[in-house]
Design a protein around this motif. Structure first.
Motif, PDB file in Angstrom:
ATOM      1  N   TRP A 164       0.806  -1.224   0.000  1.00 13.78           N
ATOM      2  CA  TRP A 164       0.000   0.000   0.000  1.00 13.78           C
ATOM      3  C   TRP A 164       0.842   1.278   0.000  1.00 13.78           C
ATOM      4  O   TRP A 164       0.304   2.382  -0.167  1.00 13.78           O
ATOM      5  CB  TRP A 164      -0.918   0.026   1.219  1.00 13.78           C
ATOM      6  N   VAL A 165       2.144   1.164   0.192  1.00 13.32           N
ATOM      7  CA  VAL A 165       3.004   2.342   0.304  1.00 13.32           C
ATOM      8  C   VAL A 165       3.255   2.962  -1.070  1.00 13.32           C
ATOM      9  O   VAL A 165       3.677   2.277  -2.002  1.00 13.32           O
ATOM     10  CB  VAL A 165       4.363   1.981   0.949  1.00 13.32           C
ATOM     11  N   GLN A 166       2.986   4.243  -1.188  1.00  5.31           N
ATOM     12  CA  GLN A 166       3.261   4.956  -2.434  1.00  5.31           C
ATOM     13  C   GLN A 166       4.747   5.295  -2.517  1.00  5.31           C
ATOM     14  O   GLN A 166       5.319   5.832  -1.572  1.00  5.31           O
ATOM     15  CB  GLN A 166       2.436   6.244  -2.512  1.00  5.31           C
ATOM     16  N   VAL A 167       5.343   4.964  -3.640  1.00  3.99           N
ATOM     17  CA  VAL A 167       6.777   5.178  -3.835  1.00  3.99           C
ATOM     18  C   VAL A 167       6.987   5.898  -5.163  1.00  3.99           C
ATOM     19  O   VAL A 167       6.287   5.646  -6.145  1.00  3.99           O
ATOM     20  CB  VAL A 167       7.548   3.838  -3.842  1.00  3.99           C
ATOM     21  N   ASN A 168       7.956   6.803  -5.191  1.00  3.01           N
ATOM     22  CA  ASN A 168       8.298   7.501  -6.421  1.00  3.01           C
ATOM     23  C   ASN A 168       9.244   6.648  -7.258  1.00  3.01           C
ATOM     24  O   ASN A 168      10.171   6.036  -6.720  1.00  3.01           O
ATOM     25  CB  ASN A 168       8.990   8.836  -6.109  1.00  3.01           C
ATOM     26  N   TYR A 169       9.023   6.639  -8.567  1.00  2.00           N
ATOM     27  CA  TYR A 169       9.843   5.814  -9.449  1.00  2.00           C
ATOM     28  C   TYR A 169      10.297   6.583 -10.686  1.00  2.00           C
ATOM     29  O   TYR A 169       9.644   7.537 -11.118  1.00  2.00           O
ATOM     30  CB  TYR A 169       9.064   4.571  -9.905  1.00  2.00           C
ATOM     31  N   VAL A 170      11.406   6.097 -11.239  1.00  2.00           N
ATOM     32  CA  VAL A 170      11.921   6.643 -12.499  1.00  2.00           C
ATOM     33  C   VAL A 170      12.781   5.561 -13.144  1.00  2.00           C
ATOM     34  O   VAL A 170      13.343   4.705 -12.451  1.00  2.00           O
ATOM     35  CB  VAL A 170      12.758   7.925 -12.245  1.00  2.00           C
ATOM     36  N   THR A 202       1.908   2.470  -5.886  1.00  2.83           N
ATOM     37  CA  THR A 202       2.041   1.471  -4.828  1.00  2.83           C
ATOM     38  C   THR A 202       2.461   0.148  -5.460  1.00  2.83           C
ATOM     39  O   THR A 202       2.330  -0.059  -6.674  1.00  2.83           O
ATOM     40  CB  THR A 202       0.714   1.260  -4.085  1.00  2.83           C
ATOM     41  N   GLY A 203       2.944  -0.765  -4.630  1.00  2.00           N
ATOM     42  CA  GLY A 203       3.298  -2.085  -5.136  1.00  2.00           C
ATOM     43  C   GLY A 203       2.096  -2.806  -5.711  1.00  2.00           C
ATOM     44  O   GLY A 203       2.205  -3.522  -6.718  1.00  2.00           O
ATOM     45  N   THR A 256       6.839   9.294   4.335  1.00  2.00           N
ATOM     46  CA  THR A 256       6.513  10.388   3.411  1.00  2.00           C
ATOM     47  C   THR A 256       5.565   9.933   2.314  1.00  2.00           C
ATOM     48  O   THR A 256       5.342  10.654   1.348  1.00  2.00           O
ATOM     49  CB  THR A 256       7.795  10.942   2.772  1.00  2.00           C
ATOM     50  N   SER A 257       4.990   8.763   2.490  1.00  2.00           N
ATOM     51  CA  SER A 257       4.145   8.179   1.445  1.00  2.00           C
ATOM     52  C   SER A 257       2.951   9.053   1.089  1.00  2.00           C
ATOM     53  O   SER A 257       2.532   9.112  -0.062  1.00  2.00           O
ATOM     54  CB  SER A 257       3.659   6.793   1.890  1.00  2.00           C
ATOM     55  N   ALA A 258       2.396   9.743   2.086  1.00  2.00           N
ATOM     56  CA  ALA A 258       1.179  10.524   1.852  1.00  2.00           C
ATOM     57  C   ALA A 258       1.462  11.965   1.440  1.00  2.00           C
ATOM     58  O   ALA A 258       0.548  12.766   1.323  1.00  2.00           O
ATOM     59  CB  ALA A 258       0.311  10.512   3.099  1.00  2.00           C
TER      60      ALA A 258
END
Length: 214
Positions: free
Chosen positions: A86-92, A124-125, A168-170
């Motif tokens: 459920w954790v939002q993560v930044n990706y590139v 999120t995953g 910092t997910s939110a």
């Protein structure tokens, strides 16, 4: 070593010094030594007498989902990462960090003293698992691995980086940083696009004893 290199850049009178830092470097606790050290380098860079400098802060890399070199290959049927689903993560994508760096380096005056967060999207995953299921053609599951208590005991620095990203997910400020990066690189790829362009690797791998669902 970073400070030694920056000192050498100053002595050599490099016209534009570009520092590759890390996402969340400015809020990383001392326990997250990897990210914390990047902030120390940023501060050191800003104190040097240079004609021009700029900073890039890449987020997590999509390529971390498929890294056979550390026994973490991407296999059809399963997606793994260090974070809860459920954790939002930044990706590139790593290639996009390079492309954006080249584009901004061509305009040193415009970027002098500025920082660019390299973030293509925020997912999120569980969301990325749905994307992988769509591209691979089979239903996939998501796993947060390794277990957090194992991570804390064996890889303390990495554990605190995971905790920091979860905390910092939110955050709502990421949207503006994503827009800023896409302004520099409008064709930055998302997870689906990257999977489709790199099927040669993962498409031949299957999770052991996994039954393909047609």
């Amino acid at each position: 070593h970073g400070k030694i290199i920056l000192d050498a850049c100053q002595r050599a009178q490099i016209k534009h010094v570009l520092l590759m830092s890390s996402e969340l470097a400015d809020v990383a606790p001392k326990e997250a030594g990897h990210s914390r050290s990047k902030k120390e380098l940023e501060v050191y860079l800003q104190g040097l007498e240079l004609d021009c400098y700029s900073i890039r802060r890449p987020s997590s890399f999509f390529e971390n989902f498929d890294d056979p070199s550390v026994y973490h290959p991407l296999c059809r049927g399963s997606l793994k990462n260090l974070y809860k689903g459920w954790v939002q993560v930044n990706y590139v994508a790593t290639a996009d960090v390079g492309k954006a760096t080249v584009l901004t380096a061509q305009n040193p005056c415009e970027w002098n003293g500025k920082t660019l967060a390299c973030i293509t999207c925020r997912d999120t995953g569980e969301e990325l698992t749905k994307v992988f299921s769509k591209v691979s053609g089979i239903s996939c599951t998501y796993t947060a691995a390794p277990l957090q208590f194992i991570l804390r005991q064996l890889l303390t620095d990495l554990y605190h980086m995971v905790v920091l990203r979860r905390a910092t997910s939110a955050g709502s400020w990421w949207s503006e940083e994503i827009r800023a990066f896409r302004k520099v690189l409008p064709n930055a790829v998302d997870f689906e696009q990257l999977l489709r362009t790199q099927q040669t690797g993962w498409s031949d791998r299957m999770v052991p004893n996994f039954a393909i669902q047609h």
